[in-house]
Scaffold this motif. Sequence first.
Motif, PDB file in Angstrom:
ATOM      1  N   UNK A 248       0.851  -1.188   0.000  1.00  0.00           N
ATOM      2  CA  UNK A 248       0.000   0.000   0.000  1.00  0.00           C
ATOM      3  C   UNK A 248       0.889   1.241   0.000  1.00  0.00           C
ATOM      4  N   UNK A 249       0.585   2.195  -0.858  1.00  0.00           N
ATOM      5  CA  UNK A 249       1.384   3.409  -0.967  1.00  0.00           C
ATOM      6  C   UNK A 249       0.478   4.620  -1.143  1.00  0.00           C
ATOM      7  N   UNK A 250       0.998   5.793  -0.757  1.00  0.00           N
ATOM      8  CA  UNK A 250       0.229   7.015  -0.997  1.00  0.00           C
ATOM      9  C   UNK A 250       0.730   7.737  -2.242  1.00  0.00           C
ATOM     10  N   UNK A 251       1.642   7.113  -3.013  1.00  0.00           N
ATOM     11  CA  UNK A 251       2.049   7.693  -4.292  1.00  0.00           C
ATOM     12  C   UNK A 251       0.852   7.682  -5.231  1.00  0.00           C
ATOM     13  N   UNK A 252       0.419   8.832  -5.739  1.00  0.00           N
ATOM     14  CA  UNK A 252      -0.812   8.886  -6.536  1.00  0.00           C
ATOM     15  C   UNK A 252      -0.718   8.072  -7.827  1.00  0.00           C
ATOM     16  N   UNK A 253      -1.652   7.148  -8.033  1.00  0.00           N
ATOM     17  CA  UNK A 253      -1.778   6.438  -9.302  1.00  0.00           C
ATOM     18  C   UNK A 253      -3.245   6.445  -9.684  1.00  0.00           C
ATOM     19  N   UNK A 254      -3.536   6.271 -10.978  1.00  0.00           N
ATOM     20  CA  UNK A 254      -4.914   6.249 -11.451  1.00  0.00           C
ATOM     21  C   UNK A 254      -4.971   5.380 -12.694  1.00  0.00           C
ATOM     22  N   UNK A 255      -6.097   5.419 -13.426  1.00  0.00           N
ATOM     23  CA  UNK A 255      -6.280   4.588 -14.602  1.00  0.00           C
ATOM     24  C   UNK A 255      -5.154   4.848 -15.609  1.00  0.00           C
ATOM     25  N   UNK A 256      -4.520   3.788 -16.047  1.00  0.00           N
ATOM     26  CA  UNK A 256      -3.390   3.904 -16.962  1.00  0.00           C
ATOM     27  C   UNK A 256      -2.060   3.667 -16.291  1.00  0.00           C
ATOM     28  N   UNK A 257      -2.011   3.823 -14.965  1.00  0.00           N
ATOM     29  CA  UNK A 257      -0.790   3.499 -14.223  1.00  0.00           C
ATOM     30  C   UNK A 257      -0.599   1.989 -14.087  1.00  0.00           C
ATOM     31  N   UNK A 258      -1.690   1.238 -14.279  1.00  0.00           N
ATOM     32  CA  UNK A 258      -1.625  -0.215 -14.093  1.00  0.00           C
ATOM     33  C   UNK A 258      -0.511  -0.821 -14.936  1.00  0.00           C
ATOM     34  N   UNK A 259       0.289  -1.655 -14.304  1.00  0.00           N
ATOM     35  CA  UNK A 259       1.388  -2.311 -14.993  1.00  0.00           C
ATOM     36  C   UNK A 259       2.707  -1.580 -14.904  1.00  0.00           C
ATOM     37  N   UNK A 260       2.677  -0.322 -14.447  1.00  0.00           N
ATOM     38  CA  UNK A 260       3.912   0.440 -14.309  1.00  0.00           C
ATOM     39  C   UNK A 260       4.657   0.065 -13.041  1.00  0.00           C
ATOM     40  N   UNK A 261       5.935   0.427 -12.940  1.00  0.00           N
ATOM     41  CA  UNK A 261       6.739   0.012 -11.795  1.00  0.00           C
ATOM     42  C   UNK A 261       6.588   0.943 -10.596  1.00  0.00           C
ATOM     43  N   UNK A 262       6.699   0.373  -9.410  1.00  0.00           N
ATOM     44  CA  UNK A 262       6.863   1.120  -8.173  1.00  0.00           C
ATOM     45  C   UNK A 262       8.340   0.950  -7.799  1.00  0.00           C
ATOM     46  N   UNK A 263       9.082   2.055  -7.749  1.00  0.00           N
ATOM     47  CA  UNK A 263      10.548   2.006  -7.703  1.00  0.00           C
ATOM     48  C   UNK A 263      11.048   2.576  -6.384  1.00  0.00           C
ATOM     49  N   UNK A 264      12.095   1.946  -5.814  1.00  0.00           N
ATOM     50  CA  UNK A 264      12.710   2.489  -4.596  1.00  0.00           C
ATOM     51  C   UNK A 264      13.808   3.488  -4.954  1.00  0.00           C
ATOM     52  N   UNK A 265      14.483   4.036  -3.958  1.00  0.00           N
ATOM     53  CA  UNK A 265      15.477   5.082  -4.199  1.00  0.00           C
ATOM     54  C   UNK A 265      16.778   4.540  -4.774  1.00  0.00           C
ATOM     55  N   UNK A 266      16.920   3.221  -4.871  1.00  0.00           N
ATOM     56  CA  UNK A 266      18.067   2.627  -5.554  1.00  0.00           C
ATOM     57  C   UNK A 266      17.789   2.408  -7.029  1.00  0.00           C
ATOM     58  N   UNK A 267      16.600   2.855  -7.502  1.00  0.00           N
ATOM     59  CA  UNK A 267      16.245   2.663  -8.902  1.00  0.00           C
ATOM     60  C   UNK A 267      15.812   1.254  -9.230  1.00  0.00           C
ATOM     61  N   UNK A 268      15.338   0.500  -8.228  1.00  0.00           N
ATOM     62  CA  UNK A 268      14.919  -0.878  -8.418  1.00  0.00           C
ATOM     63  C   UNK A 268      13.395  -0.979  -8.320  1.00  0.00           C
ATOM     64  N   UNK A 269      12.799  -1.761  -9.218  1.00  0.00           N
ATOM     65  CA  UNK A 269      11.359  -2.006  -9.133  1.00  0.00           C
ATOM     66  C   UNK A 269      11.081  -2.936  -7.965  1.00  0.00           C
ATOM     67  N   UNK A 270      10.241  -2.485  -7.031  1.00  0.00           N
ATOM     68  CA  UNK A 270       9.889  -3.321  -5.883  1.00  0.00           C
ATOM     69  C   UNK A 270       8.399  -3.673  -5.899  1.00  0.00           C
ATOM     70  N   UNK A 271       7.689  -3.256  -6.949  1.00  0.00           N
ATOM     71  CA  UNK A 271       6.285  -3.589  -7.081  1.00  0.00           C
ATOM     72  C   UNK A 271       5.756  -3.177  -8.439  1.00  0.00           C
ATOM     73  N   UNK A 272       4.519  -3.642  -8.759  1.00  0.00           N
ATOM     74  CA  UNK A 272       3.833  -3.265  -9.996  1.00  0.00           C
ATOM     75  C   UNK A 272       2.516  -2.597  -9.610  1.00  0.00           C
ATOM     76  N   UNK A 273       2.356  -1.349 -10.028  1.00  0.00           N
ATOM     77  CA  UNK A 273       1.140  -0.607  -9.711  1.00  0.00           C
ATOM     78  C   UNK A 273      -0.071  -1.341 -10.278  1.00  0.00           C
TER      79      UNK A 273
END
Length: 571
Positions: free
Chosen positions: A467-492
């Motif tokens: 769960x994150x408070x980073x704003x996402x909406x329709x169309x964000x689906x499938x995009x990466x959730x990235x940490x500060x090391x530039x690594x994908x740690x989830x899929x929106x």
Amino acid sequence: MEPTQYFGGVEGGGTHSNLVICDQLGRVVGKSRGPGTNHWALGIDECAQRIIDMLHTAKQDAGIPLDTPLDSLGLTLSGCEQESSNAMLAARVREKDGACAQTIYVASDTAGSLFTGAPNGGMVLIAGTGSNSLLRTPDGQQYGCGGWGYLFGDEGGAYWIAFRAVKTIFDDEDGLRPAPHPTRAVWRAISDHFGADTRADLLPYASKLFDKSQFAGLTAKLSKLAEAGDALSQHLFAEAGAALAAHVAALTERAQRAHSGAAVFRDGIRVVCVGSVWNSWSALKPGALKQLAARREKLNAASVISLAGRRNQFNFIADVVAVSAPSVVYIEIKDGRRADLFTGKSISLSNGSGFIVKEDGLILTNAHVVVNKPNAIVNVRLMDGSNHTGFVESVDLKSDLATLRIPVKNLPTMKLGTSADLRPGEWVVAMGSPLALSNTVTAGVVSSTQRGSAELGIRGKDMVYIQTDAPITFGNSGGPLVNLDGEAIGINSMKVTSGISFAIPIDYVKEFLAKSKTKPPPVSRRYLGITMLSLTENILLELRMRNPEVKESVIAQWAIWLAFRVFNLRN
């Protein structure tokens, strides 16, 4: 067996010099010591002769014949800051001894010490007969301070300390500037060093008998006085320490200004200290630390007012985007059978996001982005604006994951991190194409790392979400959730409301990708389809026109044949 290679190096100051010969394994095989080799004080001819004399002594120490040239000879000498005079010195050495070395390199004493003691960047601070300093940043920029000789500089060097000692005695006797401490012990040292009974006896040593090295030799006697507790000697060395520390502060400040206030050395500066004056560090230390503290306060006070450089220093989100954005793609699903009446282009059914995980064109996204779309054509747009047709390879409806591929090679890829050690409150960046606005970035923090599907009211899925408070909406689906090391740690994946969004943990994704590698290739299946068609007057007329003699019993068979269809459907 290959012949032994020999490399010579000279570290030359104003008072004395050292020459060392090493073999190709770095073992010292010969060495010698000689007088000063500053060509500005000696002249190039005399300087070259001193180098040859030391080289011959070192060759004899190593058992190398004098007519056998070294593979290379490096000269890092006091006063060698100008390329033109350095070339003249190298040529003169070769003229005097053609067998000295195959190659001769000449550089300043600061450059030689810096590349030896701090090859990855740092500072060299020389305090011998004279003083000099040089700073080189990790990106190769160089800044110098001091090194201007006894008339214009040498602050903190042995000559500078000796001169100030003599000047303190003269000024105190004249009443021009009273000495801060008793002068008796210092005057005794001066008198003994120069063989002088009066101040007038010292005057020849400032004119026709002047010898910088001999004058600087007084400092060794003053050092012993400082160790014995003489207050004036300790005061002189503390002033020298402050002068040397000022070199460090000046170079550091210049480098920071040149880099817009950013930290040039994140783990501190490596300072290489060269010269005999550093043997008196205990006496130099009080003044050096006091000077550094004062300059640090000045720098900190200035930084409160100036905000220059803060963008580069604190824009950590921008750094993440610069690394990760090239691998994020925009996915658009088009209807292959329907076209827009005005443009003639295929009608867009939906859109989403994805990111490249293999440089051969493998893209990761949500399953709901690419499945259950009749007559779908998957169009993928890369960050560079190019468009490509994608083909769905693997789908897992339970975890809502899918992969598709585009026929492009050597693509930038997203590094996959781990979601197991994710912590609540950690900064994350959501990237994708909300509302078809590609290359969009939002940021927030992780609100929860273990939000179960049952808690969200999702049935039939035994999963947990980020769960994150980073704003996402329709169309964000499938995009990466990235940490500060530039690594994908989830899929929106889902948005509930503003400030509450969910992503599939990347550890699920890794399992999905591993299973996809072992999954057999998809099999193309063919289906036969028959559609019943009512026989209208028009159809009967068309059949009779083709064959007027056809019987009524055959008309029904022809009608069935007209309605026959073969479909080639791909999974």
